[in-house]
Design a protein around this motif. Structure first.
Motif, short mmCIF file in Angstrom:
data_model
loop_
_atom_site.label_atom_id
_atom_site.label_comp_id
_atom_site.label_asym_id
_atom_site.label_seq_id
_atom_site.Cartn_x
_atom_site.Cartn_y
_atom_site.Cartn_z
N ILE A 53 0.85 -1.18 0.00
CA ILE A 53 0.00 0.00 0.00
C ILE A 53 0.89 1.24 0.00
O ILE A 53 1.81 1.35 0.83
CB ILE A 53 -0.92 0.02 1.25
N SER A 54 0.64 2.17 -0.91
CA SER A 54 1.41 3.41 -0.99
C SER A 54 0.54 4.57 -0.52
O SER A 54 -0.61 4.71 -0.93
CB SER A 54 1.86 3.69 -2.42
N ILE A 55 1.16 5.43 0.32
CA ILE A 55 0.46 6.59 0.85
C ILE A 55 1.37 7.80 0.68
O ILE A 55 2.57 7.73 0.93
CB ILE A 55 0.09 6.38 2.33
N LYS A 56 0.77 8.92 0.24
CA LYS A 56 1.54 10.15 0.03
C LYS A 56 1.08 11.20 1.02
O LYS A 56 -0.12 11.40 1.24
CB LYS A 56 1.34 10.65 -1.40
N ALA A 57 2.07 11.86 1.63
CA ALA A 57 1.81 12.98 2.53
C ALA A 57 2.32 14.25 1.85
O ALA A 57 3.45 14.30 1.37
CB ALA A 57 2.53 12.77 3.85
N THR A 58 1.47 15.28 1.79
CA THR A 58 1.83 16.54 1.15
C THR A 58 1.58 17.69 2.13
O THR A 58 0.52 17.74 2.76
CB THR A 58 0.99 16.76 -0.12
N ASP A 59 2.55 18.61 2.22
CA ASP A 59 2.35 19.76 3.11
C ASP A 59 1.71 20.91 2.33
O ASP A 59 1.48 20.81 1.11
CB ASP A 59 3.65 20.17 3.80
N LYS A 60 1.43 22.01 3.00
CA LYS A 60 0.72 23.13 2.36
C LYS A 60 1.56 23.84 1.30
O LYS A 60 1.03 24.58 0.48
CB LYS A 60 0.23 24.12 3.41
N ASN A 61 2.88 23.57 1.28
CA ASN A 61 3.75 24.16 0.27
C ASN A 61 3.93 23.26 -0.95
O ASN A 61 4.70 23.58 -1.85
CB ASN A 61 5.12 24.49 0.88
N GLY A 62 3.23 22.11 -0.94
CA GLY A 62 3.31 21.20 -2.07
C GLY A 62 4.43 20.18 -1.99
O GLY A 62 4.60 19.38 -2.90
N LEU A 63 5.21 20.22 -0.92
CA LEU A 63 6.27 19.21 -0.75
C LEU A 63 5.62 17.91 -0.30
O LEU A 63 4.71 17.90 0.55
CB LEU A 63 7.29 19.67 0.28
N SER A 64 6.09 16.80 -0.86
CA SER A 64 5.45 15.53 -0.53
C SER A 64 6.47 14.44 -0.26
O SER A 64 7.65 14.54 -0.64
CB SER A 64 4.50 15.09 -1.65
N PHE A 65 5.98 13.42 0.41
CA PHE A 65 6.77 12.23 0.71
C PHE A 65 5.85 11.04 0.58
O PHE A 65 4.72 11.06 1.08
CB PHE A 65 7.34 12.32 2.13
N THR A 66 6.32 9.99 -0.10
CA THR A 66 5.52 8.78 -0.27
C THR A 66 6.18 7.62 0.46
O THR A 66 7.39 7.44 0.40
CB THR A 66 5.38 8.43 -1.77
N ALA A 67 5.36 6.83 1.14
CA ALA A 67 5.86 5.66 1.88
C ALA A 67 4.98 4.46 1.56
O ALA A 67 3.85 4.60 1.09
CB ALA A 67 5.85 5.94 3.38
N GLU A 68 5.54 3.28 1.80
CA GLU A 68 4.81 2.04 1.55
C GLU A 68 4.72 1.21 2.82
O GLU A 68 5.60 1.26 3.68
CB GLU A 68 5.50 1.21 0.46
N THR A 69 3.65 0.44 2.90
CA THR A 69 3.46 -0.50 3.99
C THR A 69 2.72 -1.71 3.44
O THR A 69 2.51 -1.83 2.24
CB THR A 69 2.69 0.16 5.15
N THR A 70 2.32 -2.60 4.32
CA THR A 70 1.67 -3.83 3.90
C THR A 70 0.28 -3.96 4.50
O THR A 70 0.08 -3.69 5.69
CB THR A 70 2.50 -5.07 4.33
N LEU A 71 -0.67 -4.34 3.67
CA LEU A 71 -2.00 -4.74 4.11
C LEU A 71 -2.06 -6.25 3.99
O LEU A 71 -1.90 -6.80 2.90
CB LEU A 71 -3.10 -4.10 3.26
#
Length: 158
Positions: A53-71
């Motif tokens: 499962i991939s999830i992306k976190a984005t801040d208010k300035n548009g910078l983002s980071f994507t991480a993966e985990t397992t379901l």
């Protein structure tokens, strides 16, 4: 200038269960205070196995980071466990019936604490001997735990 921090955790569910984006989040933080989370993978409910499962976190300035985990989607085949099964000793014809429920609990990894049923029909509190009380606990998916507890009935004291 720094993307948000995103820490994910694994999620394990039964094929009949569902989960949400929030179930995967251990920590989502950005110095700006605002983090937008986006699930990039469609959750494959009902499909047994381990799924990335991939999830992306984005801040208010548009910078983002994507991480993966397992379901992990799997059938629950692990029975509950019954605890507190110490032997019981009583004196025949004492008029005292043991509390067969005292200190006996059952816990299932998925369902938590569950009911325990017992059958003391084979115990004769008037006749010296060794008997057994049978305990049974069922989890929500039908897995069963059965344990026996020894009851020793001693001869009456003269």
């Amino acid at each position: 200038t720094t993307p948000p921090e995103l820490v994910l955790k694994q999620v394990s569910i039964l094929p009949t269960q569902q989960c949400t984006l929030e179930d995967f989040i251990e920590k989502a933080y950005d110095i700006s205070g605002d983090v937008n989370l986006e699930l990039l993978t469609e959750l494959p409910f009902g499909q047994e196995g381990n799924h990335t499962i991939s999830i992306k976190a984005t801040d208010k300035n548009g910078l983002s980071f994507t991480a993966e985990t397992t379901l992990r989607i799997h059938e629950d085949i692990i029975p509950p466990k019954i605890f507190g099964m110490t032997d019981i000793t009583v004196v025949a014809n004492s008029g005292k019936t043991p509390n067969y429920r005292k200190n006996v609990t059952a816990r299932d990894a998925k369902d938590g604490y569950i009911d325990v049923f017992y059958d003391d029909s084979e115990v004769d509190l008037n006749t010296p001997g060794v008997y057994y009380v049978y305990y049974t606990a069922y989890d929500k998916t039908g897995n069963v735990a059965v344990r026996q507890r020894q009851v020793t009935v001693l001869a009456e004291e003269n």
